[in-house]
Design an enzyme around this catalytic site. Structure first.
Site, mmCIF file in Angstrom:
data_model
loop_
_atom_site.group_PDB
_atom_site.id
_atom_site.type_symbol
_atom_site.label_atom_id
_atom_site.label_comp_id
_atom_site.label_asym_id
_atom_site.label_seq_id
_atom_site.Cartn_x
_atom_site.Cartn_y
_atom_site.Cartn_z
ATOM 1 N N HIS A 1 36.409 41.729 32.537
ATOM 2 C CA HIS A 1 37.720 42.308 32.849
ATOM 3 C C HIS A 1 38.804 41.229 32.873
ATOM 4 O O HIS A 1 38.542 40.067 33.170
ATOM 5 C CB HIS A 1 37.700 43.166 34.122
ATOM 6 C CG HIS A 1 37.642 42.441 35.428
ATOM 7 N ND1 HIS A 1 37.049 42.967 36.548
ATOM 8 C CD2 HIS A 1 38.130 41.226 35.829
ATOM 9 C CE1 HIS A 1 37.170 42.130 37.555
ATOM 10 N NE2 HIS A 1 37.817 41.056 37.148
ATOM 11 N N ASN B 1 32.222 40.861 34.112
ATOM 12 C CA ASN B 1 32.059 41.981 33.171
ATOM 13 C C ASN B 1 33.129 41.952 32.062
ATOM 14 O O ASN B 1 33.287 42.916 31.323
ATOM 15 C CB ASN B 1 32.115 43.326 33.922
ATOM 16 C CG ASN B 1 33.463 43.576 34.594
ATOM 17 O OD1 ASN B 1 34.377 42.756 34.503
ATOM 18 N ND2 ASN B 1 33.600 44.708 35.261
ATOM 19 N N GLU C 1 39.066 47.183 33.516
ATOM 20 C CA GLU C 1 37.603 47.183 33.488
ATOM 21 C C GLU C 1 37.102 47.586 32.099
ATOM 22 O O GLU C 1 37.868 48.123 31.291
ATOM 23 C CB GLU C 1 37.083 48.171 34.553
ATOM 24 C CG GLU C 1 37.528 47.858 35.984
ATOM 25 C CD GLU C 1 36.847 46.638 36.599
ATOM 26 O OE1 GLU C 1 36.244 45.833 35.858
ATOM 27 O OE2 GLU C 1 36.922 46.475 37.830
ATOM 28 N N ASP D 1 48.036 42.227 39.260
ATOM 29 C CA ASP D 1 47.458 43.422 39.873
ATOM 30 C C ASP D 1 47.603 43.445 41.389
ATOM 31 O O ASP D 1 47.994 42.450 42.011
ATOM 32 C CB ASP D 1 45.975 43.563 39.479
ATOM 33 C CG ASP D 1 45.235 42.219 39.434
ATOM 34 O OD1 ASP D 1 45.692 41.280 40.112
ATOM 35 O OD2 ASP D 1 44.212 42.122 38.750
HETATM 36 C C1 F6R Z 1 43.009 38.658 39.685
HETATM 37 C C2 F6R Z 1 42.493 39.267 38.485
HETATM 38 C C3 F6R Z 1 41.032 39.246 38.118
HETATM 39 C C4 F6R Z 1 40.366 37.893 38.361
HETATM 40 C C5 F6R Z 1 38.885 37.963 38.015
HETATM 41 C C6 F6R Z 1 38.178 36.664 38.335
HETATM 42 O O1 F6R Z 1 44.403 38.839 39.763
HETATM 43 O O2 F6R Z 1 43.244 39.836 37.789
HETATM 44 O O3 F6R Z 1 40.894 39.607 36.769
HETATM 45 O O4 F6R Z 1 41.003 36.912 37.586
HETATM 46 O O5 F6R Z 1 38.282 38.994 38.741
HETATM 47 O O6 F6R Z 1 38.178 36.492 39.718
HETATM 48 P P1 F6R Z 1 37.736 35.098 40.390
HETATM 49 O O7 F6R Z 1 38.750 34.103 39.985
HETATM 50 O O8 F6R Z 1 37.777 35.375 41.872
HETATM 51 O O9 F6R Z 1 36.376 34.810 39.875
#
Ligand code: F6R
Length: 241
Positions: free
Chosen positions: A138, A136, A143, A67
């Site tokens: 994701h 959440n 989301e 992303d």
């Molecule tokens: C990042 C991504 C997100 C993260 C998720 C966890 O490229 O796609 O799905 O993997 O938000 O984020 P952290 O590792 O910062 O807790």
């Protein structure tokens, strides 16, 4: 889904690194799916160490990141382009032509999404995808409520995601409201998926991910139906199971 229990963040990163090295060293032209955020930082550090000690070369590796924020230039310190360069790409011998991150700084974002999806397919899909998980549920920036059939698309970021990511920006107002993300169907087409989970703040999400219903209200739950998923989780993350 296979759950590998490790002690802590460091062991999680170590384990993920050795899984990736095995893949890179066993497939002639490996295609890796990469994530950003706090979770994979330790993994990237270890990959750099392995590269420096001559254990691995990334010359023949292609990568696709999950992303990118819409509206940040590639060299913005909080763009995922910048993150990847800083945490991995500039330290290894990857051919930057083969290191793909969606471009959120274009006028035609829809075309960017279509093109990104096309290049992934042209490369024969992802051999091994690294994922983190949001509190959440994701995956990527998909989301809750995102259709399981989604392909690379534009998302409006959930308030909770913007809040969680505000730690990288000065304030919540500076966090972009939209992003490009690989879709859930795109992620599901990866041949193998490694989900990294560390820390108590992810414990609730991990428990729902493993034992909850498969539902679009918790995107990660769809991975229960994938035939090659390994969760590498530390003791704190597993504390609610
Ligand atoms: C990042 C991504 C997100 C993260 C998720 C966890 O490229 O796609 O799905 O993997 O938000 O984020 P952290 O590792 O910062 O807790």
């Amino acid at each position: 889904m296979n759950v590998l229990k490790v002690k802590n963040y460091d062991e999680m990163s170590e384990k993920a690194c050795s899984i990736l090295l095995d893949k890179i060293n066993s497939v002639p032209h490996p295609v890796l799916g990469l994530a950003t955020g706090s979770t994979p930082e330790g993994l990237y550090k270890k990959l750099i160490e392995e590269y420096r000690s001559g254990e691995v070369s990334f010359k023949d590796t292609t990568t696709f990141n999950l992303d990118e924020y819409i509206g940040l230039s590639m060299d913005h310190p909080n763009s995922y382009h910048h993150y990847m360069k800083d945490h991995l790409f500039q330290h290894i011998d990857i051919d930057m032509e083969k290191a793909h991150v969606p471009n959120g700084d274009v006028t035609d974002v829809q075309s960017e999404c279509k093109d990104y999806e096309k290049i992934i397919h042209e490369n024969g899909n992802i051999d091994i995808q690294i994922l983190g998980i949001g509190t959440n549920g994701h995956i990527g920036f998909n989301e809750p409520g995102t259709p399981f059939t989604s392909r690379t698309h534009i998302v409006n970021l959930a308030e909770s995601t913007r809040q969680a990511n505000a730690r990288f920006f000065g304030s919540i107002e500076d966090v972009p409201t939209r992003a490009i993300t690989m879709g859930i169907e795109t992620i599901r087409e990866s041949k193998e998926i490694i989900v990294l989970v560390s820390g108590e703040k992810k414990a609730e999400a991990l428990s729902r991910f493993i034992n909850g219903d498969v539902s679009e209200s918790f995107p990660a739950s769809i991975l229960q139906k994938h035939n090659n998923v390994t969760i590498v989780a530390d003791e704190a993350a597993l504390s609610k199971l």
